[in-house]
Write a protein that holds these residues in place. Structure first.
Motif, PDB file in Angstrom:
ATOM      1  N   VAL A   1       0.827  -1.214   0.000  1.00 35.13           N
ATOM      2  CA  VAL A   1       0.000   0.000   0.000  1.00 35.13           C
ATOM      3  C   VAL A   1       0.864   1.268   0.000  1.00 35.13           C
ATOM      4  O   VAL A   1       0.918   2.003  -0.982  1.00 35.13           O
ATOM      5  CB  VAL A   1      -0.962   0.020   1.213  1.00 35.13           C
ATOM      6  N   LYS A   2       1.554   1.487   1.109  1.00 36.14           N
ATOM      7  CA  LYS A   2       2.227   2.774   1.305  1.00 36.14           C
ATOM      8  C   LYS A   2       3.376   2.998   0.327  1.00 36.14           C
ATOM      9  O   LYS A   2       3.422   4.015  -0.380  1.00 36.14           O
ATOM     10  CB  LYS A   2       2.727   2.875   2.748  1.00 36.14           C
ATOM     11  N   LEU A   3       4.314   2.062   0.276  1.00 34.80           N
ATOM     12  CA  LEU A   3       5.470   2.240  -0.599  1.00 34.80           C
ATOM     13  C   LEU A   3       5.046   2.232  -2.064  1.00 34.80           C
ATOM     14  O   LEU A   3       5.593   2.979  -2.887  1.00 34.80           O
ATOM     15  CB  LEU A   3       6.507   1.145  -0.337  1.00 34.80           C
ATOM     16  N   LYS A   4       4.096   1.409  -2.382  1.00 35.76           N
ATOM     17  CA  LYS A   4       3.587   1.342  -3.760  1.00 35.76           C
ATOM     18  C   LYS A   4       3.057   2.698  -4.207  1.00 35.76           C
ATOM     19  O   LYS A   4       3.357   3.169  -5.316  1.00 35.76           O
ATOM     20  CB  LYS A   4       2.481   0.286  -3.848  1.00 35.76           C
ATOM     21  N   ALA A   5       2.282   3.362  -3.343  1.00 33.81           N
ATOM     22  CA  ALA A   5       1.740   4.681  -3.666  1.00 33.81           C
ATOM     23  C   ALA A   5       2.844   5.732  -3.752  1.00 33.81           C
ATOM     24  O   ALA A   5       2.844   6.596  -4.637  1.00 33.81           O
ATOM     25  CB  ALA A   5       0.705   5.090  -2.623  1.00 33.81           C
ATOM     26  N   GLU A   6       3.815   5.653  -2.841  1.00 33.67           N
ATOM     27  CA  GLU A   6       4.921   6.617  -2.839  1.00 33.67           C
ATOM     28  C   GLU A   6       5.780   6.477  -4.087  1.00 33.67           C
ATOM     29  O   GLU A   6       6.239   7.478  -4.654  1.00 33.67           O
ATOM     30  CB  GLU A   6       5.770   6.420  -1.579  1.00 33.67           C
ATOM     31  N   MET A   7       6.007   5.249  -4.509  1.00 32.21           N
ATOM     32  CA  MET A   7       6.801   5.039  -5.715  1.00 32.21           C
ATOM     33  C   MET A   7       6.089   5.579  -6.954  1.00 32.21           C
ATOM     34  O   MET A   7       6.718   6.087  -7.881  1.00 32.21           O
ATOM     35  CB  MET A   7       7.100   3.546  -5.890  1.00 32.21           C
ATOM     36  N   THR A   8       4.773   5.491  -6.960  1.00 32.08           N
ATOM     37  CA  THR A   8       3.991   6.021  -8.086  1.00 32.08           C
ATOM     38  C   THR A   8       4.106   7.541  -8.157  1.00 32.08           C
ATOM     39  O   THR A   8       4.251   8.120  -9.241  1.00 32.08           O
ATOM     40  CB  THR A   8       2.514   5.615  -7.945  1.00 32.08           C
ATOM     41  N   SER A   9       4.079   8.191  -6.992  1.00 29.82           N
ATOM     42  CA  SER A   9       4.112   9.653  -6.951  1.00 29.82           C
ATOM     43  C   SER A   9       5.517  10.227  -6.808  1.00 29.82           C
ATOM     44  O   SER A   9       5.713  11.441  -6.893  1.00 29.82           O
ATOM     45  CB  SER A   9       3.252  10.151  -5.787  1.00 29.82           C
ATOM     46  N   GLY A  10       6.509   9.364  -6.571  1.00 31.26           N
ATOM     47  CA  GLY A  10       7.880   9.848  -6.398  1.00 31.26           C
ATOM     48  C   GLY A  10       8.127  10.483  -5.054  1.00 31.26           C
ATOM     49  O   GLY A  10       8.998  11.348  -4.920  1.00 31.26           O
ATOM     50  N   THR A  11       7.389  10.062  -4.040  1.00 32.99           N
ATOM     51  CA  THR A  11       7.522  10.648  -2.695  1.00 32.99           C
ATOM     52  C   THR A  11       8.090   9.640  -1.689  1.00 32.99           C
ATOM     53  O   THR A  11       7.850   9.762  -0.486  1.00 32.99           O
ATOM     54  CB  THR A  11       6.155  11.150  -2.195  1.00 32.99           C
ATOM     55  N   GLN A  12       8.819   8.645  -2.180  1.00 35.04           N
ATOM     56  CA  GLN A  12       9.384   7.630  -1.288  1.00 35.04           C
ATOM     57  C   GLN A  12      10.372   8.256  -0.311  1.00 35.04           C
ATOM     58  O   GLN A  12      11.037   9.240  -0.633  1.00 35.04           O
ATOM     59  CB  GLN A  12      10.085   6.529  -2.107  1.00 35.04           C
ATOM     60  N   PRO A  13      10.464   7.697   0.920  1.00 39.43           N
ATOM     61  CA  PRO A  13      11.427   8.236   1.897  1.00 39.43           C
ATOM     62  C   PRO A  13      12.861   7.945   1.455  1.00 39.43           C
ATOM     63  O   PRO A  13      13.091   7.128   0.561  1.00 39.43           O
ATOM     64  CB  PRO A  13      11.070   7.483   3.181  1.00 39.43           C
ATOM     65  N   PRO A  14      13.837   8.608   2.075  1.00 40.94           N
ATOM     66  CA  PRO A  14      15.239   8.405   1.684  1.00 40.94           C
ATOM     67  C   PRO A  14      15.709   6.962   1.851  1.00 40.94           C
ATOM     68  O   PRO A  14      16.440   6.430   1.019  1.00 40.94           O
ATOM     69  CB  PRO A  14      16.009   9.350   2.608  1.00 40.94           C
ATOM     70  N   LEU A  15      15.286   6.314   2.933  1.00 43.70           N
ATOM     71  CA  LEU A  15      15.741   4.954   3.241  1.00 43.70           C
ATOM     72  C   LEU A  15      14.516   4.160   3.683  1.00 43.70           C
ATOM     73  O   LEU A  15      13.774   4.597   4.551  1.00 43.70           O
ATOM     74  CB  LEU A  15      16.779   5.015   4.364  1.00 43.70           C
ATOM     75  N   PHE A  16      14.288   2.976   3.086  1.00 44.30           N
ATOM     76  CA  PHE A  16      13.036   2.285   3.331  1.00 44.30           C
ATOM     77  C   PHE A  16      13.180   0.779   3.172  1.00 44.30           C
ATOM     78  O   PHE A  16      14.044   0.287   2.452  1.00 44.30           O
ATOM     79  CB  PHE A  16      11.953   2.783   2.375  1.00 44.30           C
TER      80      PHE A  16
END
Length: 452
Positions: free
Chosen positions: A100-115
Motif C-alpha cells: 500500500v504505502k510504498l507502492k503509492a509513494e513510488m507512483t508519486s515519487g515521494t518515497q522516503p530516503p531509506l526504506f
C-alpha cells in the motif's frame, strides 16, 4: 668539567620551567592585528544545519522489539557522526508498507530516503521507474562489495538497488514435547507427515498452527510455494513470469490439493481464515498447536518472553514430497533496505554512514543472537548465546541441496495478490484446486500482457 655540565643543566631546566609557566598563564594571548592596528575578530565555528532523514522500517510487532532497539541504537550512533543529522524512524506493518504505502509513494515519487524494500519484482519495477539509487559505488567505497552471501534479488542489469538485512529459510517449527506425547518423530516424507498429523489429532492436539485471515493471505502460500517447488523443481517457478511454465502444471495443482487436504482432514487450524498471522504464531508458541510452517524470522517469537515452548522447539524443512525439488529449501535474502534515487547531498552522507554502521559483521552477529535473524553477510562466527533452535535452523539450511527464492520475488504483484485470494478460497472450500490453478494462469497471462 662536571660542575660546568651541572650548571648548564640547571640553566636549561630553569628555562623550561619559565616557558611552562608562561604557557600555563590564564591570560589570553592578544588577538592578531591587521595592518593599521585593527584587531581581527576570531571567527565563530560554523554550526551544522540540522536536517531530518526518514528510515521506513517494519519492526512494529512485539516480537520485533529487539530488532527495533538495535535499529534505534545504530541510528543514534550514526547521528553523532553526521553533523546536523536527525533520523526519524517510521514503523509500518510489512504488508501495508509493501502493498500500500510504498507502492503509492513510488507512483508519486515521494518515497522516503531509506526504506524497507522487497527484492525481486518490486526491486525490478522500482529500479526501472528510476526511483531507486544504485548502490554499487557506495559498497565499493565502504569496502563491502563482496561481503554479502547473495544480492541476486536486489540486482537489476548488474546494478545493486537494495541490501538484505538478513537471510531466511522456511519450514516446520515443531514442539518436541507434543511430538513425544503423540509418539511422533520428525517426518522424512509427506506420508510420514500425514501420519504425524493424524497421531497429534488423535491426542486432541492441533497439528499445524496457521493464521491466514484478512490481510495475511501470504501465510498459507509459504507452504504452497514449498510444495510446488518440491513437486516440480526450482525451475518451475522461474518460468511463471515469462510464460515458459504454467500455474496449471500438474505440480501446482497437486500442491493445491495437498494443502486443501490438510485443511479438510483437520490438520490445519480449523479457524485458519479467522486468525491473523500473529495469532497463528501465538497458537504455536503457547503450546496450543504442535507445528507451525513459517520463516526463520519466527524464531524470535518462539524464543521470546511470552513463549511457553522456547525450550522444546525444533525445526525441520519440508519433508520429501516425491518430486525433483526434494531436498531444496525456500530461502534467500529477499528483504532489506532500498535507497531513494532523489537524495540531497547531506542525505546521501547520512545514508552512507548508516550503511557503514548497519551492514557489518558485528551487527549481523547481534541480530542473529538477539533476533534469530539468519546473517546476510559473510564472516559471522563464534556465536555465543545463540539458542538451540537457531542452531537447528542453521543445520537445516546447511544440509539442504540448495535454496530457492520465494515465488513472490519472481512474479508480478498482481499474481501474488491473486494467489493469496485464491488460496484463501481454497481453504474455505469455495474453489477446487483445478479451478484455482486456471484462475492463477489467467492472472499470470494478464500480468505478462500488461507488464504489471
Amino acid at each position: 668539567m662536571k660542575k660546568r655540565l651541572t650548571l648548564l643543566m640547571i640553566v636549561a631546566l630553569m628555562g623550561m620551567l619559565t616557558l611552562a609557566g608562561c604557557g600555563g598563564s590564564s591570560k589570553p594571548a592578544d588577538p592578531p592585528k591587521e595592518a593599521g592596528g585593527t584587531t581581527t575578530p576570531t571567527p565563530e565555528p560554523e554550526k551544522a544545519e540540522s536536517f531530518d532523514v526518514v528510515i521506513r522500517h517494519i519492526n512494529v510487532r512485539d516480537t520485533a522489539k529487539a530488532m527495533l532497539k538495535q535499529l534505534e541504537e545504530v541510528s543514534a550512533a550514526t547521528e553523532k557522526e553526521v553533523p546536523g543529522l536527525k533520523f526519524k524512524l517510521d514503523g509500518v506493518e510489512d504488508t501495508v508498507n509493501r502493498d500500500v504505502k510504498l507502492k503509492a509513494e513510488m507512483t508519486s515519487g515521494t518515497q522516503p530516503p531509506l526504506f524497507n524494500l522487497f527484492g525481486g519484482d518490486d526491486t525490478v519495477k522500482y529500479a526501472k521507474a528510476g526511483r531507486l539509487l544504485a548502490l554499487n559505488d557506495i559498497l565499493t567505497e565502504l569496502g563491502i562489495a563482496d561481503a554479502f552471501f547473495n544480492l541476486r534479488e536486489f540486482t537489476v542489469d548488474g546494478k545493486i538497488y537494495g541490501l538484505p538485512e538478513s537471510g531466511y529459510i522456511e519450514g516446520f517449527f515443531y514442539n518436541k514435547k507434543l511430538f513425544e506425547d503423540a509418539g511422533a518423530t520428525v517426518p522424512k516424507t509427506w506420508e510420514e507427515l500425514l501420519a504425524v498429523c493424524e497421531a497429534l489429532k488423535a491426542k486432541g492436539i492441533t497439528p499445524i498452527a496457521m493464521g491466514d485471515g484478512a490481510g495475511d493471505g501470504w501465510v498459507a502460500n509459504m507452504l504452497v510455494n514449498s510444495l510446488f517447488v518440491g513437486l516440480g523443481g526450482p525451475a518451475l517457478q522461474d518460468g511463471f513470469a515469462t510464460g515458459t511454465t504454467k500455474w496449471t502444471d500438474p505440480a501446482v495443482v497437486e500442491s493445491l490439493k495437498r494443502v486443501q487436504d490438510l485443511k479438510n482432514k483437520g490438520y490445519i487450524d480449523p479457524n485458519v481464515l479467522g486468525l491473523k498471522y500473529s495469532q497463528g504464531q501465538a497458537n504455536f508458541y503457547t503450546g496450543k498447536a504442535a507445528m507451525l510452517f513459517d520463516g526463520s524470522w519466527a524464531a524470535n517469537a518462539i524464543t521470546g518472553d511470552t513463549s511457553t515452548v522456547k525450550d522444546v522447539s525444533g525445526f525441520f524443512r519440508l519433508p520429501d514430497v516425491g518430486g525433483p525439488g526434494d531436498g531444496f529449501i525456500n530461502g534467500g535474502w529477499s528483504n532489506g533496505f532500498g535507497v531513494s534515487a532523489d537524495l540531497k547531498e547531506n542525505e546521501l552522507k547520512a545514508v552512507k554512514a548508516f550503511i557503514k554502521n548497519w551492514y557489518n559483521v558485528e551487527q549481523q552477529k547481534r541480530s542473529l543472537i538477539e533476533s534469530s535473524r539468519i546473517p546476510a553477510m559473510k564472516g559471522v562466527s563464534n556465536v555465543e548465546g545463540a539458542t538451540e533452535l537457531v542452531k537447528s535452523l542453521g543445520e537445516s539450511q546447511g544440509s539442504a541441496k540448495g535454496a530457492f527464492p520465494a515465488f513472490d520475488a519472481l512474479v508480478q504483484k498482481s499474481v501474488k495478490v491473486t494467489l493469496e485470494q485464491t488460496v484463501q478460497e481454497l481453504l474455505g472450500g469455495k474453489i477446487t484446486p483445478e479451478k484455482a490453478a486456471e484462475r492463477m494462469q489467467q492472472a499470470q497471462e494478464k500480468a505478462i500482457k500488461e507488464g504489471k
